[in-house]
Design an enzyme around this catalytic site. Structure first.
Site, short mmCIF file in Angstrom:
data_model
loop_
_atom_site.label_atom_id
_atom_site.label_comp_id
_atom_site.label_asym_id
_atom_site.label_seq_id
_atom_site.Cartn_x
_atom_site.Cartn_y
_atom_site.Cartn_z
N LYS A 73 8.40 -7.72 -8.60
CA LYS A 73 7.78 -6.45 -8.96
C LYS A 73 8.33 -6.09 -10.33
O LYS A 73 9.52 -5.82 -10.49
CB LYS A 73 8.10 -5.35 -7.95
CG LYS A 73 7.38 -4.05 -8.30
CD LYS A 73 7.87 -2.87 -7.51
CE LYS A 73 7.17 -1.62 -8.04
NZ LYS A 73 7.82 -0.39 -7.58
N ALA A 160 4.40 4.87 -6.43
CA ALA A 160 5.19 5.97 -6.99
C ALA A 160 4.54 7.33 -6.78
O ALA A 160 3.34 7.52 -6.99
CB ALA A 160 5.47 5.77 -8.48
N GLY A 161 5.38 8.27 -6.33
CA GLY A 161 4.97 9.65 -6.21
C GLY A 161 4.35 10.05 -4.89
O GLY A 161 4.01 11.21 -4.69
N ASN A 182 8.75 4.72 -0.86
CA ASN A 182 10.19 4.62 -0.69
C ASN A 182 10.80 5.99 -0.40
O ASN A 182 11.20 6.29 0.71
CB ASN A 182 10.84 3.99 -1.93
CG ASN A 182 12.35 3.90 -1.79
OD1 ASN A 182 12.90 4.00 -0.69
ND2 ASN A 182 13.04 3.72 -2.90
N THR A 183 10.82 6.85 -1.42
CA THR A 183 11.56 8.10 -1.34
C THR A 183 11.17 8.94 -0.12
O THR A 183 12.05 9.47 0.58
CB THR A 183 11.34 8.93 -2.62
OG1 THR A 183 11.76 8.16 -3.74
CG2 THR A 183 12.15 10.22 -2.57
#
Length: 231
Positions: A73, A160-161, A182-183
């Site tokens: 990645k 992302a986000g 992820n987060t």
């Protein structure tokens, strides 16, 4: 983390190479690979932390030399405040790594022109951001992602986000092939439950896309027939 991965039923796990011990010295602060079953999950090393093409290429080569899959990645973000990807350095690194036989999955801004150019040089997918990494703000690049999906000749992964399962469902409803999360799972009070929620959202969003979403209208559209009995 290990249990959440199982709960999510994902098949691919990205690992920051800066958190992985590639030396074999059992570094206790870089032992994440010990918790991921490579028989169940395809490991996708990522170059997070690289500030330019040279650093990213070096990290990818180190991972391959250590025996990790030649999948990468590709992340290059020189600005630590916003972690936005560097389009020029990403393209340069992608060209080099593809020539060296890597399967490259680049993290990019939601830039349809860049996505097409990366496809032309042979990337395996494009991974446009929905909003900045870790921001949990959902998809704020809808119009650009729609164009990327429309023009795509490779899978599109919204990356992302994505801070809520509804964000993942929206991405899949738009026609994305996958999402990277992820987060939202990592910071949850119940990571396993959140992983399951994202799994269900992805499945629901994909089913909705394949079924065909109803068209939007500016005015009301009656769903019951207008028959003469009211006259």
């Amino acid at each position: 983390m290990r249990d959440a991965l199982v709960a999510s039923e994902t098949e691919l796990v990205t690992v920051a190479l800066r958190r992985a011990d590639l030396s074999g010295k059992k570094d206790p602060f870089a032992n994440i690979l010990e918790f991921i079953d490579s028989q169940k999950f395809l490991l996708l090393p990522n170059t997070s932390g690289a500030r330019n093409a040279d650093e990213a290429v070096r990290l990818a080569r180190l991972a391959a030399a250590a025996g990790l899959p030649k999948w990468v990645k590709l992340e290059i973000h020189p600005d630590p405040r916003y972690l936005l990807p560097d389009a020029i350095e990403t393209f340069k690194a992608a060209e080099i790594l593809i020539k060296e036989g890597f399967t490259v999955l680049p993290y990019i801004n939601a830039d349809p022109v860049l996505a097409k150019r990366l496809q032309d040089v042979g990337v395996a997918t494009v991974m446009p951001l929905g909003s900045p990494i870790g921001s949990n703000r959902g998809i704020q690049t809808r119009d650009q992602i729609r164009i990327i999906i429309e023009q795509a000749t490779v899978p599109v992964v919204v990356d992302a986000g994505l801070g809520a399962p509804s964000h993942a469902a929206e991405a899949m409803e738009m026609g994305a092939d996958a999402v990277l999360v992820n987060t939202a799972i990592a910071v949850s009070h119940e990571p396993n439950c959140m992983a399951i929620a994202f799994k269900m959202a992805v499945e629901a969003g994909r089913a909705a896309f394949e079924s065909g979403l109803a068209a939007q209208h500016d005015t009301a559209v009656p769903t019951s027939p207008l028959t003469a009995f009211l006259n």
